[in-house]
Design a protein around this motif. Structure first.
Motif, PDB file in Angstrom:
ATOM      1  N   ARG A  98     -17.279   2.255  -8.538  1.00 24.61           N
ATOM      2  CA  ARG A  98     -18.537   1.861  -9.181  1.00 24.61           C
ATOM      3  C   ARG A  98     -18.417   1.926 -10.701  1.00 24.61           C
ATOM      4  O   ARG A  98     -18.887   1.039 -11.421  1.00 24.61           O
ATOM      5  N   LEU A  99     -17.766   2.971 -11.209  1.00 21.69           N
ATOM      6  CA  LEU A  99     -17.564   3.078 -12.656  1.00 21.69           C
ATOM      7  C   LEU A  99     -16.713   1.920 -13.171  1.00 21.69           C
ATOM      8  O   LEU A  99     -16.955   1.391 -14.256  1.00 21.69           O
ATOM      9  N   ALA A 100     -15.695   1.534 -12.394  1.00 26.61           N
ATOM     10  CA  ALA A 100     -14.849   0.412 -12.805  1.00 26.61           C
ATOM     11  C   ALA A 100     -15.649  -0.877 -12.867  1.00 26.61           C
ATOM     12  O   ALA A 100     -15.481  -1.685 -13.785  1.00 26.61           O
ATOM     13  N   VAL A 101     -16.536  -1.081 -11.899  1.00 25.61           N
ATOM     14  CA  VAL A 101     -17.372  -2.283 -11.895  1.00 25.61           C
ATOM     15  C   VAL A 101     -18.320  -2.259 -13.085  1.00 25.61           C
ATOM     16  O   VAL A 101     -18.512  -3.265 -13.778  1.00 25.61           O
ATOM     17  N   GLN A 102     -18.928  -1.092 -13.348  1.00 24.03           N
ATOM     18  CA  GLN A 102     -19.838  -0.975 -14.500  1.00 24.03           C
ATOM     19  C   GLN A 102     -19.092  -1.232 -15.809  1.00 24.03           C
ATOM     20  O   GLN A 102     -19.592  -1.899 -16.708  1.00 24.03           O
ATOM     21  N   GLY A 103     -17.875  -0.691 -15.917  1.00 25.91           N
ATOM     22  CA  GLY A 103     -17.089  -0.865 -17.131  1.00 25.91           C
ATOM     23  C   GLY A 103     -16.678  -2.302 -17.368  1.00 25.91           C
ATOM     24  O   GLY A 103     -16.383  -2.690 -18.489  1.00 25.91           O
ATOM     25  N   ALA A 104     -16.660  -3.088 -16.297  1.00 29.67           N
ATOM     26  CA  ALA A 104     -16.265  -4.496 -16.423  1.00 29.67           C
ATOM     27  C   ALA A 104     -17.448  -5.389 -16.758  1.00 29.67           C
ATOM     28  O   ALA A 104     -17.289  -6.604 -16.866  1.00 29.67           O
ATOM     29  N   GLY A 105     -18.614  -4.793 -16.947  1.00 27.84           N
ATOM     30  CA  GLY A 105     -19.805  -5.581 -17.248  1.00 27.84           C
ATOM     31  C   GLY A 105     -19.729  -6.225 -18.624  1.00 27.84           C
ATOM     32  O   GLY A 105     -18.833  -5.966 -19.420  1.00 27.84           O
ATOM     33  N   GLY A 106     -20.697  -7.067 -18.910  1.00 26.71           N
ATOM     34  CA  GLY A 106     -20.684  -7.844 -20.152  1.00 26.71           C
ATOM     35  C   GLY A 106     -20.987  -7.046 -21.394  1.00 26.71           C
ATOM     36  O   GLY A 106     -20.613  -7.436 -22.488  1.00 26.71           O
ATOM     37  N   SER A 107     -21.665  -5.908 -21.276  1.00 26.76           N
ATOM     38  CA  SER A 107     -22.041  -5.124 -22.441  1.00 26.76           C
ATOM     39  C   SER A 107     -21.088  -3.961 -22.638  1.00 26.76           C
ATOM     40  O   SER A 107     -20.682  -3.316 -21.676  1.00 26.76           O
ATOM     41  N   PRO A 108     -20.703  -3.649 -23.879  1.00 26.17           N
ATOM     42  CA  PRO A 108     -19.838  -2.495 -24.121  1.00 26.17           C
ATOM     43  C   PRO A 108     -20.434  -1.189 -23.621  1.00 26.17           C
ATOM     44  O   PRO A 108     -19.721  -0.239 -23.362  1.00 26.17           O
ATOM     45  N   LEU A 109     -21.766  -1.128 -23.507  1.00 29.14           N
ATOM     46  CA  LEU A 109     -22.415   0.101 -23.042  1.00 29.14           C
ATOM     47  C   LEU A 109     -22.699   0.070 -21.548  1.00 29.14           C
ATOM     48  O   LEU A 109     -23.395   0.923 -21.025  1.00 29.14           O
ATOM     49  N   SER A 110     -22.161  -0.900 -20.843  1.00 28.56           N
ATOM     50  CA  SER A 110     -22.474  -1.037 -19.425  1.00 28.56           C
ATOM     51  C   SER A 110     -22.139   0.193 -18.579  1.00 28.56           C
ATOM     52  O   SER A 110     -22.808   0.426 -17.586  1.00 28.56           O
ATOM     53  N   PRO A 111     -21.122   1.015 -18.918  1.00 25.48           N
ATOM     54  CA  PRO A 111     -20.884   2.193 -18.094  1.00 25.48           C
ATOM     55  C   PRO A 111     -22.058   3.168 -18.068  1.00 25.48           C
ATOM     56  O   PRO A 111     -22.126   4.029 -17.187  1.00 25.48           O
ATOM     57  N   PHE A 112     -22.984   3.042 -19.013  1.00 28.96           N
ATOM     58  CA  PHE A 112     -24.094   3.984 -19.073  1.00 28.96           C
ATOM     59  C   PHE A 112     -25.352   3.449 -18.408  1.00 28.96           C
ATOM     60  O   PHE A 112     -26.400   4.071 -18.449  1.00 28.96           O
ATOM     61  N   ARG A 113     -25.252   2.276 -17.780  1.00 32.18           N
ATOM     62  CA  ARG A 113     -26.383   1.782 -17.012  1.00 32.18           C
ATOM     63  C   ARG A 113     -26.527   2.629 -15.764  1.00 32.18           C
ATOM     64  O   ARG A 113     -25.603   3.330 -15.348  1.00 32.18           O
ATOM     65  N   GLY A 114     -27.660   2.530 -15.110  1.00 30.76           N
ATOM     66  CA  GLY A 114     -27.864   3.262 -13.872  1.00 30.76           C
ATOM     67  C   GLY A 114     -26.861   2.840 -12.817  1.00 30.76           C
ATOM     68  O   GLY A 114     -26.494   1.668 -12.723  1.00 30.76           O
ATOM     69  N   ARG A 116     -27.266   2.433  -9.820  1.00 28.25           N
ATOM     70  CA  ARG A 116     -27.846   1.512  -8.842  1.00 28.25           C
ATOM     71  C   ARG A 116     -27.689   0.051  -9.258  1.00 28.25           C
ATOM     72  O   ARG A 116     -27.964  -0.849  -8.481  1.00 28.25           O
ATOM     73  N   SER A 117     -27.256  -0.177 -10.511  1.00 25.44           N
ATOM     74  CA  SER A 117     -27.070  -1.556 -10.957  1.00 25.44           C
ATOM     75  C   SER A 117     -25.862  -2.197 -10.272  1.00 25.44           C
ATOM     76  O   SER A 117     -25.702  -3.415 -10.316  1.00 25.44           O
ATOM     77  N   VAL A 118     -25.017  -1.397  -9.649  1.00 23.16           N
ATOM     78  CA  VAL A 118     -23.851  -1.905  -8.933  1.00 23.16           C
ATOM     79  C   VAL A 118     -24.148  -1.864  -7.435  1.00 23.16           C
ATOM     80  O   VAL A 118     -24.325  -0.787  -6.869  1.00 23.16           O
ATOM     81  N   PRO A 119     -24.217  -3.003  -6.772  1.00 25.56           N
ATOM     82  CA  PRO A 119     -24.524  -3.017  -5.340  1.00 25.56           C
ATOM     83  C   PRO A 119     -23.475  -2.259  -4.535  1.00 25.56           C
ATOM     84  O   PRO A 119     -22.269  -2.367  -4.801  1.00 25.56           O
ATOM     85  N   ALA A 120     -23.921  -1.510  -3.551  1.00 24.78           N
ATOM     86  CA  ALA A 120     -22.992  -0.781  -2.689  1.00 24.78           C
ATOM     87  C   ALA A 120     -22.061  -1.740  -1.953  1.00 24.78           C
ATOM     88  O   ALA A 120     -20.910  -1.397  -1.648  1.00 24.78           O
ATOM     89  N   THR A 121     -22.548  -2.949  -1.697  1.00 23.63           N
ATOM     90  CA  THR A 121     -21.718  -3.930  -1.009  1.00 23.63           C
ATOM     91  C   THR A 121     -20.512  -4.333  -1.850  1.00 23.63           C
ATOM     92  O   THR A 121     -19.435  -4.604  -1.310  1.00 23.63           O
ATOM     93  N   ARG A 122     -20.685  -4.368  -3.172  1.00 24.17           N
ATOM     94  CA  ARG A 122     -19.579  -4.711  -4.064  1.00 24.17           C
ATOM     95  C   ARG A 122     -18.513  -3.612  -4.029  1.00 24.17           C
ATOM     96  O   ARG A 122     -17.312  -3.887  -4.009  1.00 24.17           O
ATOM     97  N   VAL A 123     -18.962  -2.358  -4.019  1.00 22.59           N
ATOM     98  CA  VAL A 123     -18.040  -1.232  -3.960  1.00 22.59           C
ATOM     99  C   VAL A 123     -17.254  -1.272  -2.653  1.00 22.59           C
ATOM    100  O   VAL A 123     -16.024  -1.143  -2.633  1.00 22.59           O
ATOM    101  N   GLU A 124     -17.955  -1.469  -1.546  1.00 24.39           N
ATOM    102  CA  GLU A 124     -17.291  -1.485  -0.244  1.00 24.39           C
ATOM    103  C   GLU A 124     -16.347  -2.682  -0.125  1.00 24.39           C
ATOM    104  O   GLU A 124     -15.268  -2.571   0.468  1.00 24.39           O
ATOM    105  N   GLU A 125     -16.734  -3.794  -0.713  1.00 25.32           N
ATOM    106  CA  GLU A 125     -15.881  -4.993  -0.689  1.00 25.32           C
ATOM    107  C   GLU A 125     -14.541  -4.719  -1.359  1.00 25.32           C
ATOM    108  O   GLU A 125     -13.481  -5.116  -0.852  1.00 25.32           O
ATOM    109  N   LEU A 126     -14.572  -4.036  -2.512  1.00 28.55           N
ATOM    110  CA  LEU A 126     -13.336  -3.726  -3.225  1.00 28.55           C
ATOM    111  C   LEU A 126     -12.490  -2.715  -2.454  1.00 28.55           C
ATOM    112  O   LEU A 126     -11.262  -2.835  -2.400  1.00 28.55           O
ATOM    113  N   LEU A 127     -13.136  -1.724  -1.842  1.00 20.63           N
ATOM    114  CA  LEU A 127     -12.385  -0.750  -1.050  1.00 20.63           C
ATOM    115  C   LEU A 127     -11.754  -1.411   0.172  1.00 20.63           C
ATOM    116  O   LEU A 127     -10.605  -1.113   0.529  1.00 20.63           O
TER     117      LEU A 127
END
Length: 244
Positions: A98-114, A116-127
């Motif tokens: 989830r942190l990796a997905v947040q860090g790949a977001g468009g904003s430099p501060l994206s790792p500090f978003r909530g 919940r902004s990363v869908p659990a389905t995206r995490v499971e898809e990568l795993l």
């Protein structure tokens, strides 16, 4: 997709890399081999932006990124792994992804978003892509070494990279996990990603690579198809030892 053009790197009076030129196309896997101290990891560090070359340039999809930071290159579609596992051991596998997905977001501060902004389905898809489905709740420190390597791959793939640099992904991995990692890396290549991989497991390199590049004393000794490189007498003398 990614290339080195006349890359050299000098530290004090030591020439670590000397006039190295190498390209990796989309959907191609280039294996980088050579004796210890040949400059393999140094080349990966220069391609990824961890180290700046003393001469030459690095390109990503035709653009000169030699002066760009590793962060800028990552946001431009370049991902990498390291020889030593780099995970948040106190977090679960799912939280690492989830942190990796947040860090790949468009904003430099994206790792500090909530979170919940990363869908659990995206995490499971990568795993699941790295055959670790169902391990989202497992602490990273409790994973096997092979599982940790797979988790690092999932994190590297979170940004949907166009180019992927792997520095000894099989290092320390048990024999039973090597085949699984090999299959995953092959699938990534087949999906259209340009992959450059430093690896000492010769059977992995020869089985996966479209081309093999041999570094020796910081210079490119040979580049070609696996059977061409293993038949090269210079390569046999410098690295392989005997004719294969």
């Amino acid at each position: 997709m990614i290339g080195a053009e006349g890359v050299g790197w000098r530290v004090g009076g030591a020439q670590i890399l000397d006039d190295v030129s190498l390209t990796v196309a989309a959907g191609e896997l280039v294996g980088i081999i050579g004796p210890n101290g040949a400059g393999k990891s140094s080349l990966v560090n220069i391609l990824s932006g961890v180290t700046r070359p003393s001469s030459g340039r690095v390109t990503l999809d035709g653009a000169d990124v030699s002066r760009q930071s590793a962060t800028r290159r990552a946001r431009s579609g370049l991902a990498r792994s390291f020889q030593t596992s780099a995970l948040f051991d106190g977090l679960t596998a799912g939280e690492n992804v989830r942190l990796a997905v947040q860090g790949a977001g468009g904003s430099p501060l994206s790792p500090f978003r909530g979170a919940r902004s990363v869908p659990a389905t995206r995490v499971e898809e990568l795993l699941e892509r790295v055959t670790m489905g169902g391990t989202a709740g497992t602490l990273a420190r409790d994973l096997s070494h092979g599982g940790r390597r797979k988790l690092e791959l999932a994190m590297a793939l979170a940004a949907k990279p166009r180019a992927l640099l792997l520095d000894e992904p099989m290092a320390g991995v048990s024999a039973e996990d090597v085949d699984g990692l090999t299959a995953i890396i092959g699938e990534v290549r087949d999906s259209g990603v340009a992959v450059a991989m430093v690896e000492h497991h010769m059977h992995v390199v020869l089985g996966l690579a479209d081309r093999v590049a041999v570094l020796h004393h910081g210079s490119l000794l040979a580049v070609g198809k696996p059977d061409e490189v293993t038949a090269d007498e210079r390569v046999q003398q410098a690295y392989l030892g005997e004719a294969l």
